[in-house]
Design a protein around this motif. Structure first.
Motif, PDB file in Angstrom:
ATOM      1  N   ASP A 174       0.826  -1.208   0.000  1.00 38.98           N
ATOM      2  CA  ASP A 174       0.000   0.000   0.000  1.00 38.98           C
ATOM      3  C   ASP A 174       0.860   1.259   0.000  1.00 38.98           C
ATOM      4  O   ASP A 174       0.530   2.255  -0.653  1.00 38.98           O
ATOM      5  N   ALA A 175       1.967   1.212   0.731  1.00 40.71           N
ATOM      6  CA  ALA A 175       2.829   2.395   0.825  1.00 40.71           C
ATOM      7  C   ALA A 175       3.443   2.764  -0.514  1.00 40.71           C
ATOM      8  O   ALA A 175       3.635   3.946  -0.820  1.00 40.71           O
ATOM      9  N   LYS A 176       3.754   1.776  -1.350  1.00 40.67           N
ATOM     10  CA  LYS A 176       4.432   2.079  -2.613  1.00 40.67           C
ATOM     11  C   LYS A 176       3.545   2.867  -3.580  1.00 40.67           C
ATOM     12  O   LYS A 176       4.042   3.462  -4.527  1.00 40.67           O
ATOM     13  N   ARG A 177       2.226   2.862  -3.342  1.00 41.17           N
ATOM     14  CA  ARG A 177       1.322   3.617  -4.201  1.00 41.17           C
ATOM     15  C   ARG A 177       1.202   5.074  -3.776  1.00 41.17           C
ATOM     16  O   ARG A 177       0.692   5.901  -4.529  1.00 41.17           O
ATOM     17  N   LEU A 178       1.633   5.401  -2.575  1.00 41.43           N
ATOM     18  CA  LEU A 178       1.447   6.755  -2.044  1.00 41.43           C
ATOM     19  C   LEU A 178       2.171   7.836  -2.849  1.00 41.43           C
ATOM     20  O   LEU A 178       1.595   8.895  -3.096  1.00 41.43           O
ATOM     21  N   PRO A 179       3.443   7.626  -3.253  1.00 38.72           N
ATOM     22  CA  PRO A 179       4.118   8.689  -4.012  1.00 38.72           C
ATOM     23  C   PRO A 179       3.388   9.063  -5.304  1.00 38.72           C
ATOM     24  O   PRO A 179       3.447  10.217  -5.748  1.00 38.72           O
ATOM     25  N   ARG A 180       2.690   8.100  -5.906  1.00 37.31           N
ATOM     26  CA  ARG A 180       1.947   8.401  -7.132  1.00 37.31           C
ATOM     27  C   ARG A 180       0.760   9.318  -6.866  1.00 37.31           C
ATOM     28  O   ARG A 180       0.212   9.920  -7.792  1.00 37.31           O
ATOM     29  N   LEU A 181       0.352   9.413  -5.598  1.00 38.91           N
ATOM     30  CA  LEU A 181      -0.730  10.314  -5.211  1.00 38.91           C
ATOM     31  C   LEU A 181      -0.204  11.613  -4.619  1.00 38.91           C
ATOM     32  O   LEU A 181      -0.973  12.411  -4.080  1.00 38.91           O
ATOM     33  N   GLY A 182       1.101  11.823  -4.714  1.00 41.01           N
ATOM     34  CA  GLY A 182       1.690  13.052  -4.198  1.00 41.01           C
ATOM     35  C   GLY A 182       2.087  12.993  -2.742  1.00 41.01           C
ATOM     36  O   GLY A 182       2.546  13.992  -2.188  1.00 41.01           O
ATOM     37  N   ILE A 183       1.919  11.838  -2.087  1.00 34.84           N
ATOM     38  CA  ILE A 183       2.274  11.687  -0.671  1.00 34.84           C
ATOM     39  C   ILE A 183       3.784  11.513  -0.561  1.00 34.84           C
ATOM     40  O   ILE A 183       4.366  10.666  -1.227  1.00 34.84           O
ATOM     41  N   ARG A 184       4.426  12.309   0.300  1.00 38.35           N
ATOM     42  CA  ARG A 184       5.878  12.238   0.464  1.00 38.35           C
ATOM     43  C   ARG A 184       6.298  11.519   1.741  1.00 38.35           C
ATOM     44  O   ARG A 184       7.445  11.103   1.862  1.00 38.35           O
ATOM     45  N   TRP A 185       5.407  11.418   2.734  1.00 37.78           N
ATOM     46  CA  TRP A 185       5.762  10.690   3.945  1.00 37.78           C
ATOM     47  C   TRP A 185       4.535   9.980   4.514  1.00 37.78           C
ATOM     48  O   TRP A 185       3.404  10.387   4.284  1.00 37.78           O
ATOM     49  N   THR A 186       4.780   8.896   5.244  1.00 38.32           N
ATOM     50  CA  THR A 186       3.723   8.210   5.972  1.00 38.32           C
ATOM     51  C   THR A 186       4.271   7.762   7.321  1.00 38.32           C
ATOM     52  O   THR A 186       5.494   7.716   7.521  1.00 38.32           O
ATOM     53  N   ALA A 187       3.367   7.456   8.226  1.00 36.72           N
ATOM     54  CA  ALA A 187       3.742   7.181   9.611  1.00 36.72           C
ATOM     55  C   ALA A 187       3.673   5.697   9.921  1.00 36.72           C
ATOM     56  O   ALA A 187       2.746   5.006   9.495  1.00 36.72           O
ATOM     57  N   VAL A 188       4.653   5.196  10.672  1.00 44.23           N
ATOM     58  CA  VAL A 188       4.670   3.817  11.167  1.00 44.23           C
ATOM     59  C   VAL A 188       5.070   3.856  12.639  1.00 44.23           C
ATOM     60  O   VAL A 188       5.352   4.925  13.188  1.00 44.23           O
ATOM     61  N   ASP A 190       7.510   2.677  16.023  1.00 42.48           N
ATOM     62  CA  ASP A 190       8.940   2.547  16.289  1.00 42.48           C
ATOM     63  C   ASP A 190       9.205   1.187  16.919  1.00 42.48           C
ATOM     64  O   ASP A 190       8.341   0.559  17.492  1.00 42.48           O
ATOM     65  N   ASN A 191      10.425   0.730  16.755  1.00 44.50           N
ATOM     66  CA  ASN A 191      10.873  -0.508  17.378  1.00 44.50           C
ATOM     67  C   ASN A 191      12.326  -0.256  17.729  1.00 44.50           C
ATOM     68  O   ASN A 191      12.637   0.697  18.431  1.00 44.50           O
ATOM     69  N   GLU A 192      13.247  -1.058  17.222  1.00 50.06           N
ATOM     70  CA  GLU A 192      14.663  -0.755  17.400  1.00 50.06           C
ATOM     71  C   GLU A 192      15.121   0.304  16.404  1.00 50.06           C
ATOM     72  O   GLU A 192      16.121   0.969  16.607  1.00 50.06           O
ATOM     73  N   PHE A 193      14.372   0.457  15.296  1.00 47.43           N
ATOM     74  CA  PHE A 193      14.737   1.415  14.257  1.00 47.43           C
ATOM     75  C   PHE A 193      14.004   2.709  14.570  1.00 47.43           C
ATOM     76  O   PHE A 193      12.791   2.808  14.428  1.00 47.43           O
ATOM     77  N   THR A 194      14.726   3.747  14.990  1.00 44.94           N
ATOM     78  CA  THR A 194      14.099   4.960  15.504  1.00 44.94           C
ATOM     79  C   THR A 194      14.255   6.163  14.586  1.00 44.94           C
ATOM     80  O   THR A 194      13.825   7.249  14.929  1.00 44.94           O
ATOM     81  N   ASN A 195      14.885   5.986  13.434  1.00 42.99           N
ATOM     82  CA  ASN A 195      15.091   7.093  12.507  1.00 42.99           C
ATOM     83  C   ASN A 195      14.299   6.847  11.226  1.00 42.99           C
ATOM     84  O   ASN A 195      14.064   5.709  10.829  1.00 42.99           O
ATOM     85  N   ALA A 196      13.885   7.918  10.565  1.00 46.97           N
ATOM     86  CA  ALA A 196      13.146   7.788   9.311  1.00 46.97           C
ATOM     87  C   ALA A 196      14.019   7.149   8.238  1.00 46.97           C
ATOM     88  O   ALA A 196      15.241   7.212   8.282  1.00 46.97           O
ATOM     89  N   TRP A 197      13.362   6.510   7.252  1.00 46.80           N
ATOM     90  CA  TRP A 197      14.108   5.909   6.148  1.00 46.80           C
ATOM     91  C   TRP A 197      13.285   6.050   4.861  1.00 46.80           C
ATOM     92  O   TRP A 197      12.086   6.308   4.886  1.00 46.80           O
ATOM     93  N   TYR A 198      13.958   5.863   3.729  1.00 47.35           N
ATOM     94  CA  TYR A 198      13.299   5.958   2.433  1.00 47.35           C
ATOM     95  C   TYR A 198      12.749   4.604   2.014  1.00 47.35           C
ATOM     96  O   TYR A 198      13.416   3.575   2.112  1.00 47.35           O
ATOM     97  N   GLY A 199      11.518   4.611   1.491  1.00 47.20           N
ATOM     98  CA  GLY A 199      10.934   3.428   0.885  1.00 47.20           C
ATOM     99  C   GLY A 199      10.957   3.564  -0.627  1.00 47.20           C
ATOM    100  O   GLY A 199      11.838   4.224  -1.200  1.00 47.20           O
ATOM    101  N   ASP A 200       9.976   2.973  -1.285  1.00 49.38           N
ATOM    102  CA  ASP A 200       9.891   3.053  -2.744  1.00 49.38           C
ATOM    103  C   ASP A 200       9.617   4.484  -3.197  1.00 49.38           C
ATOM    104  O   ASP A 200       8.835   5.219  -2.566  1.00 49.38           O
ATOM    105  N   GLU A 201      10.261   4.870  -4.299  1.00 40.22           N
ATOM    106  CA  GLU A 201      10.034   6.168  -4.942  1.00 40.22           C
ATOM    107  C   GLU A 201      10.223   7.336  -3.967  1.00 40.22           C
ATOM    108  O   GLU A 201       9.469   8.307  -3.983  1.00 40.22           O
TER     109      GLU A 201
END
Length: 623
Positions: A174-188, A190-201
């Motif tokens: 579902d997240a990979k479709r967001l950039p095609r709609l103009g969405i630049r970030w989405t929220a998830v 936290d666990n051990e990974f506490t910094n933002a990261w880049y996904g598809d597109e």
């Protein structure tokens, strides 16, 4: 005239210029190489998510992104206006459903969003837990986001740049479709990974630490996560409690402590690689799908949604009736309806069943009689909550208790032999050394304990407390969802798993050493912890205890794949994870926890040396 001295001087000058040019070139190359190394070091820091000591105060120098997800049914708009008039420099992101914005507040919100201090992010009606709600409707998220996005643009005159899914639960598909709609970030979560990261597109995945208490004395919470979320709609906080928490955070920490999500992302520099598994704000999906009542509610919802889909595809569907049915389903799949304590509330539970009944009524179909009864009634679900799954036809016996699971291999379990057989004790067979008898998982608030039992353990030839000839892998799937985790076993194992059993963690045990690995997308698994196993040679058991901060969620809902091998002993210390020796079937995998049919498939020599595995779960049988 003899011009030899002049020629000699000219030659010397040429040689000097040549040497100078070569020296300059060498210096340029050295400088260029230094810059490349420096750039690579900084890039590696971003790539692997490790903090470099050459960037002092990186985390300390930035503000935390602050996200508020209010329940618009209980939102006090006048109180929000008063707060922002008093704290006019407050900066945060307000995530809201455009369809739920009152007409009289729309113009004020537009002005608020243009102030640069307040960012308005997009939510969809009901804030459904998308990975659970989309069953049978793979494009549910895309459909609803596209509709709400248009409503957002109509109000604010621009498209949203941020999207917040219910509970921070979103799948990569579902997240990979967001950039095609103009969405630049989405929220998830936290666990051990506490910094933002880049996904598809170039979509940025921002992990948030969820505030779970209304006690203002405990705030702000101590966390390394770069963002905080105040969520009133998916079970983290009571509806209507968020504004007081927001007011306290801003007034007690100062205007420079928090910022919008978009500005926060710009300040922390997202990594280019993130974790394979995306947690929610409540660790995993089990928070909304764990209890008897929750599982029953999901079953009732999916049954109604399937009926509406069948009507839609019937060829005689009325658009008006479909719209009414979809509106009722939107109410039914609201995240609040799947919070366990809410299902014990007679009003919320009744509203949920009434919404499903209305969906059936809209398509002129009789609602099932089970919707007339409270979900707390065991008969409403049509199935009993499993407590014991008997072993029939050579299946694994599964015992479910309040704080533990016990998987026991069926009678007649066997194992293959390694290609080079070690010197075994008299009357010792492959089944003794490489066939698991049982796997027991116990848990409490501080740790998850795993106990692996075999018929025998051979004393170690190298350590005083270890064992020989045995290498154990225990794969753990936290969510039972496709696209989240790895479908390949560890290197040199020659095995794979079903997509819905993709694993996030694996425990590897050899001799007196155990390690916990986490899967990483596109990269080898990362070893995140070492564990000292408790080995009982006399009883043939290996016990490992993993802190809760490493493994969060509900172990009763996880999937488990347990395999055994014989490890290579040459240069063992140089390989992590340890490598197995080949087996006589061509596969290094010798034994497993599984049905007799699955074990026969493992121990039979076939043309392909790769083996397929299915996770063992509470309530699952192998029929």
């Amino acid at each position: 005239m003899d011009n030899r001295p002049q020629l000699k001087r000219d030659g010397n000058e040429k040689r000097s210029r040549s040497l100078l040019a070569r020296g300059c070139l060498a210096m340029k190359k050295a400088l260029f190489a230094f810059l490349l190394i420096l750039a690579a070091a900084l890039r590696a820091d971003a790539f692997w998510g490790k903090k470099s000591e050459s960037i002092p105060g990186r985390r300390d120098a930035v503000r935390k992104a602050l996200l508020w997800v209010p329940d618009t049914r209980t939102l006090d708009w006048e109180a929000l206006r008063s707060f922002l008039e008093r704290e006019n420099d407050a900066s945060f992101t307000l995530a809201i459903v455009p369809e739920e914005i009152p007409n009289e507040e729309a113009a004020w919100l537009v002005g608020l969003s243009s102030s640069n201090n307040i960012e308005i992010a997009l939510r969809i009606p009901g804030d459904p837990i998308l990975p659970l709600a989309k069953k049978g409707r793979p494009y549910l998220a895309a459909e609803k986001i596209a509709l709400s996005r248009l409503r957002y643009k109509k109000i604010f005159g621009a498209l949203p740049v941020g999207f917040v899914a219910g509970g921070g639960a979103i799948l990569p598909s579902d997240a990979k479709r967001l950039p095609r709609l103009g969405i630049r970030w989405t929220a998830v979560g936290d666990n051990e990974f506490t910094n933002a990261w880049y996904g598809d597109e170039q979509l940025v995945l921002m992990p948030f630490h969820s505030i779970l208490s209304t006690d203002l004395g405990t705030m702000p919470p101590a966390t390394d996560t770069a963002a905080l979320v105040i969520d009133e709609v998916a079970g983290a906080l009571p509806p209507g409690s968020g504004l007081a928490i927001l007011d306290h955070l801003v007034s007690s920490s100062g205007d420079e402590a928090y910022t919008t999500v978009s500005r926060g992302i710009a300040e922390i520099h997202p990594y280019v690689v993130g974790p394979e598994s995306w947690p929610t704000w409540r660790d995993d999906l089990a928070f909304w799908n764990q209890s008897y009542s929750q599982q029953t509610a999901w079953k009732l919802y999916h049954r109604a949604a399937k009926a509406v889909t069948a009507y839609q595809n019937s060829g005689s569907a009325s658009i008006a009736r479909l719209n009414k049915a979809e509106a009722s389903l939107t109410l039914a799949r609201s995240a609040r309806n799947f919070v366990d304590e809410n299902l014990q509330d007679p009003t919320i539970e009744s509203d949920f069943r009434n919404a499903l009944t209305s969906a059936y009524k809209a398509i002129r179909k009789s609602a099932p009689r089970i919707l007339r009864r409270r979900i707390m009634d065991p008969e409403a679900s049509g199935f009993e909550e499993p407590q014991l799954v008997e072993s029939t036809g050579g299946d694994v016996l599964i015992e479910v208790k309040a704080d533990r699971l016990i998987f026991t291999n069926p009678k007649g379990s066997t194992a293959a032999l390694p290609l080079s057989l070690p010197s075994l004790a008299p009357d010792t067979t492959a089944a003794h050394l490489w066939t698991p008898r049982s796997l027991e998982i116990g848990w409490n608030e501080t740790a998850v304990d795993f106990r692996i039992a075999l018929a025998r353990l051979s004393p170690s030839e190298k350590t005083a407390s270890g064992f020989s000839y045995l290498l154990v892998d225990l794969y753990i799937d936290l969510n039972h969802l496709s696209g989240r985790g790895s479908t390949s076993l560890l290197s040199r194992r020659k095995g794979f798993v079903d997509p819905t059993d993709a694993w996030e963690y694996v425990l590897v045990v050899e001799d007196s050493e155990a390690s916990l690995y986490r899967s990483l997308p596109g990269h080898p698994p990362s070893r995140i912890a070492t564990v000292a196993p408790d080995i009982d040679l006399e009883n043939g058991t290996i016990t490992l205890s993993i802190p809760r901060r490493r493994l969060r969620g509900n172990p009763a809902t996880w999937g488990y794949i347990l395999t055994t091998m014989m490890p290579k002993t040459d240069r063992r210390s140089s390989y992590r994870p340890p490598r197995p020796v080949p087996g006589e079937t061509g596969s290094p995998l010798l034994g497993m926890l599984g049905s007799l049919d699955e074990q026969r498939d493992l121990t039979t020599k076939r043309e392909s040396t790769y083996r397929r595995f299915t996770a063992q779960r509470a309530g699952r049988t192998n029929n």
